[in-house]
Scaffold this motif. Structure first.
Motif, PDB file in Angstrom:
ATOM      1  N   UNK A  46       4.638   4.773  13.984  1.00 19.33           N
ATOM      2  CA  UNK A  46       4.809   5.406  12.575  1.00 19.33           C
ATOM      3  C   UNK A  46       5.246   4.408  11.522  1.00 19.33           C
ATOM      4  N   UNK A  47       5.770   3.235  11.747  1.00 18.72           N
ATOM      5  CA  UNK A  47       6.342   2.278  10.628  1.00 18.72           C
ATOM      6  C   UNK A  47       5.617   1.607   9.829  1.00 18.72           C
ATOM      7  N   UNK A  48       4.158   1.634  10.336  1.00 22.42           N
ATOM      8  CA  UNK A  48       3.305   0.799   9.202  1.00 22.42           C
ATOM      9  C   UNK A  48       2.393  -0.207  10.143  1.00 22.42           C
ATOM     10  N   UNK A  52       0.880  -1.202   0.125  1.00 20.62           N
ATOM     11  CA  UNK A  52      -0.145   0.020  -0.043  1.00 20.62           C
ATOM     12  C   UNK A  52       0.878   1.126   0.075  1.00 20.62           C
ATOM     13  N   UNK A  53       0.570   2.062  -0.854  1.00 20.33           N
ATOM     14  CA  UNK A  53       1.454   3.271  -1.026  1.00 20.33           C
ATOM     15  C   UNK A  53       0.914   4.340   0.200  1.00 20.33           C
ATOM     16  N   UNK A  54       1.801   4.866   0.922  1.00 17.95           N
ATOM     17  CA  UNK A  54       1.566   5.803   1.826  1.00 17.95           C
ATOM     18  C   UNK A  54       2.213   7.023   1.745  1.00 17.95           C
ATOM     19  N   UNK A  55       1.910   8.461   2.453  1.00 19.58           N
ATOM     20  CA  UNK A  55       2.561   9.429   2.330  1.00 19.58           C
ATOM     21  C   UNK A  55       4.297   9.412   2.570  1.00 19.58           C
ATOM     22  N   UNK A  56       4.502   8.708   3.456  1.00 23.66           N
ATOM     23  CA  UNK A  56       5.657   8.764   4.081  1.00 23.66           C
ATOM     24  C   UNK A  56       6.671   7.598   3.460  1.00 23.66           C
ATOM     25  N   UNK A  57       5.958   6.514   3.117  1.00 30.70           N
ATOM     26  CA  UNK A  57       6.748   5.308   2.545  1.00 30.70           C
ATOM     27  C   UNK A  57       5.541   4.562   1.940  1.00 30.70           C
ATOM     28  N   UNK A  81       0.668  -6.010  17.717  1.00 30.99           N
ATOM     29  CA  UNK A  81       1.559  -4.965  17.398  1.00 30.99           C
ATOM     30  C   UNK A  81       2.114  -4.338  18.523  1.00 30.99           C
ATOM     31  N   UNK A  82       3.397  -3.920  18.526  1.00 30.70           N
ATOM     32  CA  UNK A  82       3.965  -3.395  19.604  1.00 30.70           C
ATOM     33  C   UNK A  82       5.331  -2.601  19.142  1.00 30.70           C
ATOM     34  N   UNK A  83       5.765  -1.663  19.855  1.00 28.59           N
ATOM     35  CA  UNK A  83       7.235  -1.021  19.831  1.00 28.59           C
ATOM     36  C   UNK A  83       8.039  -1.420  20.922  1.00 28.59           C
ATOM     37  N   UNK A  84       7.466  -2.181  21.843  1.00 24.60           N
ATOM     38  CA  UNK A  84       8.265  -2.830  22.970  1.00 24.60           C
ATOM     39  C   UNK A  84       8.759  -4.171  22.826  1.00 24.60           C
ATOM     40  N   UNK A  85      10.036  -4.152  22.828  1.00 28.01           N
ATOM     41  CA  UNK A  85      10.632  -5.192  22.770  1.00 28.01           C
ATOM     42  C   UNK A  85      10.581  -6.461  23.898  1.00 28.01           C
ATOM     43  N   UNK A  86      10.512  -5.634  24.983  1.00 29.29           N
ATOM     44  CA  UNK A  86       9.990  -6.445  26.287  1.00 29.29           C
ATOM     45  C   UNK A  86       8.857  -7.074  26.086  1.00 29.29           C
ATOM     46  N   UNK A  87       7.770  -6.464  25.854  1.00 26.88           N
ATOM     47  CA  UNK A  87       6.484  -7.140  25.710  1.00 26.88           C
ATOM     48  C   UNK A  87       6.546  -8.421  24.589  1.00 26.88           C
ATOM     49  N   UNK A  88       7.110  -7.936  23.394  1.00 27.98           N
ATOM     50  CA  UNK A  88       7.158  -9.085  22.412  1.00 27.98           C
ATOM     51  C   UNK A  88       8.020 -10.286  22.880  1.00 27.98           C
ATOM     52  N   UNK A 116       7.615   0.706   6.874  1.00 35.48           N
ATOM     53  CA  UNK A 116       6.698   0.040   5.897  1.00 35.48           C
ATOM     54  C   UNK A 116       7.366  -1.312   5.332  1.00 35.48           C
ATOM     55  N   UNK A 117       8.567  -1.559   5.412  1.00 26.80           N
ATOM     56  CA  UNK A 117       8.937  -2.704   5.009  1.00 26.80           C
ATOM     57  C   UNK A 117       8.958  -3.672   5.999  1.00 26.80           C
ATOM     58  N   UNK A 118       8.175  -5.081   5.816  1.00 25.44           N
ATOM     59  CA  UNK A 118       8.342  -6.005   6.736  1.00 25.44           C
ATOM     60  C   UNK A 118       9.631  -7.083   6.592  1.00 25.44           C
ATOM     61  N   UNK A 119      10.178  -7.343   7.552  1.00 28.31           N
ATOM     62  CA  UNK A 119      11.570  -8.244   7.301  1.00 28.31           C
ATOM     63  C   UNK A 119      10.645  -9.740   7.514  1.00 28.31           C
TER      64      UNK A 119
END
Length: 354
Positions: A33-35, A8-13, A192-199, A212-215
């Motif tokens: 904000x990474x998608x 999906x094309x977004x404004x930032x990436x 979905x999380x930005x917390x490595x500890x939770x993950x 926006x790029x998934x590894x």
């Protein structure tokens, strides 16, 4: 099983993610904000991808080429929003009851009562039926939101930063409760999380998302022990990096640190940055192999630990300093400007692609 391969094309990436979720809680881990949330919205049918496919247990929810795009109410997906989205003018019971949709089947009041009673018991909400969201705790609000999802018997649950609105103590308590509930759920869940500890605590597998790029999907243990990209290493909590050039398959020049280091792992093709976790760096008595002569730049006392920042011979660039996490007692033995020797074991050096 949930299969996702969308763009999906977004404004930032441009969003470009592909992964499969088995009967597990898998994580999408990345900075704000990474998608990540946009990916959930595309799966739920709130947003439409530009291309790709989304398949849930063999049912095609979205196919860009075949023009298939099921509406949200037909996808059998439970979406737990960050702020829970409870109706403030409705009781706990009514908030849960409004989530019941059984493929168009009309349920009697007694059937609805039985379904709601069962899920409330499982989530330890019994006795709160007549309360309003404003009169219950944040953790209870979250469990009500999850109950509203579960009564609809979803085939997958999407959790969008579910602990972000909770204070530290409550977050830990609710995390344990949610983890147990999802284990009993026994179906795919995407967290979905930005917390490595939770993950690390909650998930077995993870997909890192960066701009926006998934590894590729990897195990959580693999992400923390042998990440292969700078983005994955950063999000996993590593603090020390240096650009490098290889002199042979097991020797690198750490350009930002001004030192040559031996590595246990062979230098992979395309790797240009090395990383070392701050709790692996050791202070030793003197020079030697894989030892960097540094000056103490700053001492930071944290609540239960200490942080030592070292200036390396490499200069003053963005990667030139090295951080060591240590105990408070070690801080008392150091002073700013003091020369110290930092040892990095060859086995602790991670070789990364940018």
């Amino acid at each position: 099983m949930l299969e996702v391969n969308i763009k999906k094309r977004l404004d930032a990436f441009d969003l470009d993610v592909a992964f499969t979720v088995e009967n597990e809680m898998m994580a999408l881990l990345g900075a704000s904000g990474c998608g990540k949330s946009m990916t959930l919205k595309c799966i739920a049918g709130i947003e439409r991808p530009d291309a790709g496919r989304i398949v849930l247990n063999g049912r095609v929810l979205f196919d860009g080429e075949k023009k298939i795009d099921l509406p949200p109410q037909q996808r059998r997906i439970g979406y737990l929003f960050q702020q829970y989205a409870l109706f403030p003018n409705m009781t706990v019971y009514d908030n849960i009851a409004c989530g019941i949709r059984r493929d168009g089947k009309k349920l009697s009041k007694s059937q609805k009562d039985a379904i709601i009673k069962d899920v409330m018991e499982k989530l330890h909400l019994t006795g709160l039926e007549k309360q309003y969201p404003s009169r219950i705790s944040g953790g209870q609000q979250q469990r009500v939101a999850l109950a509203r999802i579960l009564v609809n018997e979803p085939e997958v649950i999407l959790l969008d930063e579910p602990f972000s609105a909770l204070d530290e103590y409550l977050r830990w308590q609710v995390e344990l409760e949610i983890a147990e509930t999802l284990r009993q759920f026994g179906k795919p869940a995407l967290f979905v999380s930005h917390s490595r500890d939770e993950v690390y605590r909650l998930c077995r597998n993870v997909c890192v998302v960066n701009q926006g790029k998934g590894a590729a999907k990897v195990s959580v243990s693999e992400l923390f022990s042998v990440p292969d990209t700078l983005a994955a290493c950063l999000i996993s909590g590593c603090k020390n990096f240096s650009r490098f050039t290889a002199t042979d398959s097991h020797t690198v020049n750490a350009l930002d640190w001004g030192v040559t280091l031996k590595t246990d792992a062979p230098v992979p093709d395309g790797a240009t940055v090395l990383g070392v976790r701050s709790h692996y760096v050791q202070l030793v008595d003197g020079p030697g192999e894989n030892v960097i002569a540094c000056q103490v730049s700053q001492l930071v006392e944290d609540v239960f630990s200490g942080i030592v920042l070292l200036a390396t011979p490499g200069g003053s660039g963005g990667y030139s300093r090295i951080r060591i996490d240590t105990d408070k007692s070690r801080l008392a033995q150091l002073t700013p400007g003091q020369t110290v020797y930092a040892y990095i074991a060859p086995s602790d050096i991670m070789l990364l692609q940018e």
